[in-house]
Scaffold this active site. Sequence first.
Site, mmCIF file in Angstrom:
data_model
loop_
_atom_site.group_PDB
_atom_site.id
_atom_site.type_symbol
_atom_site.label_atom_id
_atom_site.label_comp_id
_atom_site.label_asym_id
_atom_site.label_seq_id
_atom_site.Cartn_x
_atom_site.Cartn_y
_atom_site.Cartn_z
ATOM 1 N NE ARG A 49 0.139 1.242 3.680
ATOM 2 C CZ ARG A 49 1.460 1.856 3.630
ATOM 3 N NH1 ARG A 49 2.500 2.015 3.543
ATOM 4 N NH2 ARG A 49 1.071 3.396 3.598
ATOM 5 N N GLY A 50 0.222 2.658 -0.094
ATOM 6 C CA GLY A 50 1.257 3.744 -0.384
ATOM 7 C C GLY A 50 1.105 3.932 -1.870
ATOM 8 C CB ALA A 51 0.335 6.697 -3.934
ATOM 9 C CG ASP A 239 -2.563 7.727 -1.607
ATOM 10 O OD1 ASP A 239 -3.100 9.042 -0.384
ATOM 11 O OD2 ASP A 239 -2.640 6.177 -1.672
ATOM 12 C CE LYS A 250 -5.259 5.773 5.217
ATOM 13 N NZ LYS A 250 -5.479 4.435 4.288
HETATM 14 O O1 MRU Z 1 -4.511 3.109 2.711
HETATM 15 P P1 MRU Z 1 -3.663 3.481 1.988
HETATM 16 O O2 MRU Z 1 -1.631 2.640 3.444
HETATM 17 O O3 MRU Z 1 -2.028 3.010 1.108
HETATM 18 O O4 MRU Z 1 -3.207 5.355 2.543
HETATM 19 C C1 MRU Z 1 -1.301 5.403 2.655
HETATM 20 C C2 MRU Z 1 -1.556 6.608 2.465
HETATM 21 O O5 MRU Z 1 -2.371 7.757 2.524
HETATM 22 C C3 MRU Z 1 0.096 7.445 2.090
HETATM 23 O O6 MRU Z 1 -0.046 8.822 2.950
HETATM 24 C C4 MRU Z 1 0.009 8.026 0.751
HETATM 25 O O7 MRU Z 1 -0.242 6.797 -0.035
HETATM 26 C C5 MRU Z 1 1.478 8.613 0.479
HETATM 27 S S1 MRU Z 1 2.874 7.113 0.451
HETATM 28 C C6 MRU Z 1 3.775 7.590 0.342
#
Ligand code: MRU
Length: 354
Positions: A49-51, A239, A250
């Site tokens: 996860r994480g964009a 994201d 998030k």
């Molecule tokens: O639901 P997730 O864990 O994928 O959400 C991740 C986030 O909101 C991060 O802050 C965002 O993707 C930036 S990651 C460099």
Amino acid sequence: MSTPIRPFRTDTDGRLWLLDQRRLPADEHWFELSTVEETARAIETMAVRGAPALACVAALGLARAARTFPDDPEAYAASFAAGLDRLRRTRPTAVNLFVALDEVAAADRSVPPDDVAARRSAAWGAARDHARRDLESCQAIGAHGAALMPDEGGVVTHCNAGALATAGHGTALGVIRSAVFAGKRLRVYADETRPVLQGARLTAWELARDGIDVTVICEGMAADLMRRGRIHAAIVGADRIVRNGDVANKIGTYALAIACRHHRIPFYVAAPWTTIDLAIPDGSEIPIERRADEEVTHVGPTRIVPEAVGVENPAFDVTPAELVTAIVTDRGVFRPDELDAHASEGSPSPGRTS
Ligand code: MRU
């Protein structure tokens, strides 16, 4: 310093491996992804996860799976199109996913359609190149953002925008890492980040592993720490950042930004340029993922919310540009209202489909 944290790796045989983030911090378990369906499920269930990280894995997963597609050019094209479609439907908010898949699709179109070997190799090359550029972007974000951090003091972050959420180093945590490596004495406060606990489980794990001072705080506690003078800056990832500078990140990010404004604390967003979507004018048009009720109603197997009570579980919220002090990108640091002008000065926004 231990080996750098990476959420995925490829080996010399062209295999793709994933660190299972669902099992952190208890287990560092790696497993292999070979098919489109395995890759899609890993993204949907947040093994990755994480964009930026999920974008890299989607691209690599499609390119890896392409080696299992039929050798006949037409059948290969059909499998490739179905794979793209399946992966595009995994998570809607992170625009990086669409950027990375568009790059692999463009590489596929750049070689003769009858040459399936060349198509496989072009897809793999494009996916690896996307991941390499993501790591470079994070290092540049760190270099640009480190100067914004206080020489000494408390910094709050939300969710996990670290090495685990990117090809390495991180965005928000990349800035923190670069600042600490440059000698700044930071204490990081990691919001636990309900309901999936990316802050408590992942941010805390990766910062502690790098020897960076980190304290986990329960959801909603940051404002109280601000009132008590313990927090001097906030930095989060994103994201999707749209043309007017509104930021999807998030759920809980918006509340943190409001608390910062009330306490006159700078609120920074760190993201690679691949997270910026100039095709969308403002945050009201960002697609926000709704996730399963069970993430809220249960902790592990235990139900914590009474049966038959309604639940809301949007994975992201939108922080209005006016609450964002600056956006740290691989191209430099911008006020939210400067992004559009910078892009039209000759730095084209990447193509995307959503
Ligand atoms: O639901 P997730 O864990 O994928 O959400 C991740 C986030 O909101 C991060 O802050 C965002 O993707 C930036 S990651 C460099």
